[in-house]
Write a protein that holds these residues in place. Structure first.
Motif, PDB file in Angstrom:
ATOM      1  N   THR A  61       0.820  -1.215   0.000  1.00 31.17           N
ATOM      2  CA  THR A  61       0.000   0.000   0.000  1.00 31.17           C
ATOM      3  C   THR A  61       0.851   1.261   0.000  1.00 31.17           C
ATOM      4  N   PHE A  62       1.857   1.288   0.850  1.00 31.61           N
ATOM      5  CA  PHE A  62       2.654   2.508   1.002  1.00 31.61           C
ATOM      6  C   PHE A  62       3.969   2.474   0.216  1.00 31.61           C
ATOM      7  N   GLY A  63       4.435   1.292  -0.105  1.00 34.95           N
ATOM      8  CA  GLY A  63       5.675   1.191  -0.856  1.00 34.95           C
ATOM      9  C   GLY A  63       6.874   1.679  -0.064  1.00 34.95           C
ATOM     10  N   PHE A  64       7.837   2.239  -0.783  1.00 37.57           N
ATOM     11  CA  PHE A  64       9.065   2.708  -0.146  1.00 37.57           C
ATOM     12  C   PHE A  64       8.802   3.890   0.779  1.00 37.57           C
ATOM     13  N   SER A  65       7.706   4.599   0.561  1.00 36.15           N
ATOM     14  CA  SER A  65       7.395   5.752   1.407  1.00 36.15           C
ATOM     15  C   SER A  65       7.129   5.339   2.855  1.00 36.15           C
ATOM     16  N   PHE A  66       6.848   4.066   3.079  1.00 37.82           N
ATOM     17  CA  PHE A  66       6.644   3.600   4.441  1.00 37.82           C
ATOM     18  C   PHE A  66       7.906   3.796   5.276  1.00 37.82           C
ATOM     19  N   LEU A  67       9.071   3.725   4.628  1.00 31.17           N
ATOM     20  CA  LEU A  67      10.336   3.882   5.337  1.00 31.17           C
ATOM     21  C   LEU A  67      10.762   5.334   5.467  1.00 31.17           C
ATOM     22  N   THR A  68      10.176   6.215   4.692  1.00 28.44           N
ATOM     23  CA  THR A  68      10.623   7.609   4.660  1.00 28.44           C
ATOM     24  C   THR A  68       9.586   8.587   5.186  1.00 28.44           C
ATOM     25  N   THR A  69       8.448   8.096   5.637  1.00 23.35           N
ATOM     26  CA  THR A  69       7.372   8.965   6.105  1.00 23.35           C
ATOM     27  C   THR A  69       7.327   8.963   7.628  1.00 23.35           C
ATOM     28  N   GLU A  70       7.187  10.147   8.195  1.00 28.44           N
ATOM     29  CA  GLU A  70       7.138  10.278   9.646  1.00 28.44           C
ATOM     30  C   GLU A  70       5.725  10.134  10.188  1.00 28.44           C
ATOM     31  N   SER A  71       4.717  10.409   9.393  1.00 27.24           N
ATOM     32  CA  SER A  71       3.331  10.426   9.858  1.00 27.24           C
ATOM     33  C   SER A  71       2.886   9.031  10.309  1.00 27.24           C
ATOM     34  N   TRP A  72       2.158   9.002  11.423  1.00 22.47           N
ATOM     35  CA  TRP A  72       1.580   7.745  11.924  1.00 22.47           C
ATOM     36  C   TRP A  72       0.196   8.092  12.467  1.00 22.47           C
ATOM     37  N   ASN A  73      -0.829   7.921  11.623  1.00 22.12           N
ATOM     38  CA  ASN A  73      -2.184   8.330  11.957  1.00 22.12           C
ATOM     39  C   ASN A  73      -3.140   7.170  11.733  1.00 22.12           C
ATOM     40  N   PRO A  74      -3.519   6.449  12.816  1.00 19.03           N
ATOM     41  CA  PRO A  74      -4.441   5.326  12.642  1.00 19.03           C
ATOM     42  C   PRO A  74      -5.825   5.749  12.161  1.00 19.03           C
ATOM     43  N   VAL A  75      -6.250   6.996  12.421  1.00 16.63           N
ATOM     44  CA  VAL A  75      -7.585   7.436  12.018  1.00 16.63           C
ATOM     45  C   VAL A  75      -7.685   7.513  10.497  1.00 16.63           C
ATOM     46  N   THR A  76      -6.705   8.155   9.885  1.00 23.74           N
ATOM     47  CA  THR A  76      -6.695   8.273   8.421  1.00 23.74           C
ATOM     48  C   THR A  76      -5.966   7.126   7.742  1.00 23.74           C
ATOM     49  N   GLU A  77      -5.440   6.183   8.536  1.00 26.08           N
ATOM     50  CA  GLU A  77      -4.689   5.032   8.021  1.00 26.08           C
ATOM     51  C   GLU A  77      -3.518   5.469   7.138  1.00 26.08           C
ATOM     52  N   LYS A  78      -2.779   6.440   7.648  1.00 25.67           N
ATOM     53  CA  LYS A  78      -1.540   6.875   7.014  1.00 25.67           C
ATOM     54  C   LYS A  78      -0.395   6.511   7.957  1.00 25.67           C
ATOM     55  N   PHE A  79       0.435   5.590   7.536  1.00 25.46           N
ATOM     56  CA  PHE A  79       1.470   5.062   8.415  1.00 25.46           C
ATOM     57  C   PHE A  79       2.842   5.211   7.776  1.00 25.46           C
ATOM     58  N   GLY A  80       3.799   5.598   8.606  1.00 29.09           N
ATOM     59  CA  GLY A  80       5.189   5.699   8.194  1.00 29.09           C
ATOM     60  C   GLY A  80       6.089   5.251   9.323  1.00 29.09           C
ATOM     61  N   ALA A  81       7.160   4.578   8.987  1.00 28.75           N
ATOM     62  CA  ALA A  81       8.019   3.962  10.009  1.00 28.75           C
ATOM     63  C   ALA A  81       9.255   4.781  10.326  1.00 28.75           C
ATOM     64  N   LEU A  82       9.395   5.976   9.765  1.00 27.77           N
ATOM     65  CA  LEU A  82      10.639   6.720   9.929  1.00 27.77           C
ATOM     66  C   LEU A  82      10.893   7.098  11.386  1.00 27.77           C
ATOM     67  N   ALA A  83       9.867   7.568  12.089  1.00 33.86           N
ATOM     68  CA  ALA A  83      10.054   7.981  13.482  1.00 33.86           C
ATOM     69  C   ALA A  83      10.453   6.808  14.381  1.00 33.86           C
ATOM     70  N   PRO A  84       9.786   5.646  14.324  1.00 25.51           N
ATOM     71  CA  PRO A  84      10.248   4.513  15.144  1.00 25.51           C
ATOM     72  C   PRO A  84      11.644   4.030  14.776  1.00 25.51           C
ATOM     73  N   ILE A  85      11.967   4.045  13.484  1.00 25.40           N
ATOM     74  CA  ILE A  85      13.311   3.628  13.074  1.00 25.40           C
ATOM     75  C   ILE A  85      14.355   4.585  13.657  1.00 25.40           C
ATOM     76  N   TYR A  86      14.073   5.881  13.545  1.00 21.56           N
ATOM     77  CA  TYR A  86      14.990   6.890  14.086  1.00 21.56           C
ATOM     78  C   TYR A  86      15.185   6.708  15.586  1.00 21.56           C
ATOM     79  N   GLY A  87      14.102   6.535  16.319  1.00 18.86           N
ATOM     80  CA  GLY A  87      14.202   6.360  17.762  1.00 18.86           C
ATOM     81  C   GLY A  87      14.961   5.098  18.140  1.00 18.86           C
ATOM     82  N   THR A  88      14.729   4.006  17.410  1.00 15.87           N
ATOM     83  CA  THR A  88      15.419   2.757  17.702  1.00 15.87           C
ATOM     84  C   THR A  88      16.922   2.892  17.513  1.00 15.87           C
TER      85      THR A  88
END
Length: 327
Positions: A61-88
């Motif tokens: 669904t999100f493709g490569f943008s899943f790794l480069t997007t900071e947004s994480w919004n369950p209401v609008t179902e827009k998810f990005g893993a950049l913030a958790p990756i950065y924190g880890t």
């Protein structure tokens, strides 16, 4: 025919039976060990396949943008893993930077400098730290360490580095107490006993004759440690560091208590953040919808890949060290 000649066939038969018995037990042992090794590979492959299958919806669904997007919004179902990756990555890196010098220093003290009656009590105290449950570290960090940092350490650091380019943004913001730095300190305390114990054990494997020879030509304790002990045990030290890093990357409960669980990226170490493990622990039971669940599984897949890559790099570094040593 003599008695010895008559007994010879019986002796040969007994010897052949013994050889066959040894060959059978050896083949059984070989088969069991090979099956155990194959089982490890099967389990590893099964975990990887399960994570990939569970995360496929989010990745498609999100493709490569899943790794480069900071947004994480369950209401609008827009998810990005950049913030958790950065924190880890940031929390684990800071924890290792703090724990490695302390762990090696404690190991040097215990093996080279500590009075003999104190070695065992101090060593046991360090090892006991490894047995404390992670949730205890989290509770202690939330109710003891975080308030102390909020009222004492963080305001002082903010005032000291205020106005200095680079450092002012690295230590900026209101003193929340919780955040990247607090979780990094907790992780450093948690991985410290692993690094210390392994380093101490490998230091004990150094042949005494090597150290005695160095002392005999007039080397100081620092020179013996730097030029004899550490070069002789550097592969073991690297293994201890990698074990600590693996623990830091996957730690969940302690980090969840003190990191703030905020899906955003900030240059300040005092700002709340999140990690992959903390995000999964906080939200997996509340995930509504297939895409939400798949995104959380995708975070697990990313953590799996990060850990695998770091361990592979560490293994490559150890091979290079072995090659140089052999050369």
């Amino acid at each position: 025919m003599s008695a010895a000649q008559e007994a010879l066939p019986a002796v040969r038969g007994s010897r052949d039976a013994t050889v066959r018995r040894f060959a059978l037990t050896d083949s059984i042992f070989h088969g069991l060990t090979r099956a155990a090794a194959i089982l490890v590979l099967v389990l590893l492959g099964g975990v990887a396949i399960s994570l990939f299958a569970g995360s496929w919806q989010a990745l498609s669904t999100f493709g490569f943008s899943f790794l480069t997007t900071e947004s994480w919004n369950p209401v609008t179902e827009k998810f990005g893993a950049l913030a958790p990756i950065y924190g880890t990555i940031v929390t684990s890196a800071i924890a290792i930077l703090i724990a490695v010098p302390l762990g090696i220093g404690i190991a040097i003290f215990l093996t080279e400098l500590c009075p003999r009656p104190l070695r065992r009590p101090i060593g046991m105290a360090v090892e006991l730290l490894a047995g404390i449950p992670s949730i205890i570290y989290g509770i202690w960090g939330l109710f003891v360490l975080a308030p102390f940092l909020q009222t004492t350490v963080q305001p002082f650091i903010i005032s000291v580095f205020h106005g200095i380019p680079g450092l002012s943004s690295l230590f900026a913001g209101p003193p929340y107490g919780i955040g990247l730095l607090t979780s990094s300190l907790i992780l450093a305390i948690m991985v410290l006993p692993f690094i210390t114990s392994i380093t101490k054990d490998v230091f004990d494997t150094v042949p005494p004759v090597l150290k005695e020879s160095a002392y005999g030509i007039g080397c100081t304790t620092w020179e013996v440690t730097r030029r004899v002990v550490i070069p002789y045990t550097r592969i073991g030290i690297m293994g201890g560091v990698m074990l600590g890093l693996g623990r830091a990357l996957g730690e969940t409960m302690a980090v969840t208590f003190v990191i703030g669980n905020a899906h955003r990226i900030s240059t300040s170490l005092f700002a709340p953040a999140t990690t992959i493990s903390a995000t999964i622990a906080n939200e997996f039971t509340e995930a509504v919808g297939d895409l939400y669940t798949s995104s959380l599984v995708a975070l697990g897949l990313i953590l799996f890949v990060i850990t695998f890559l770091i361990l592979a790099i560490a293994r490559y570094m150890l091979m290079r060290i072995d090659a140089r040593t052999g050369a």
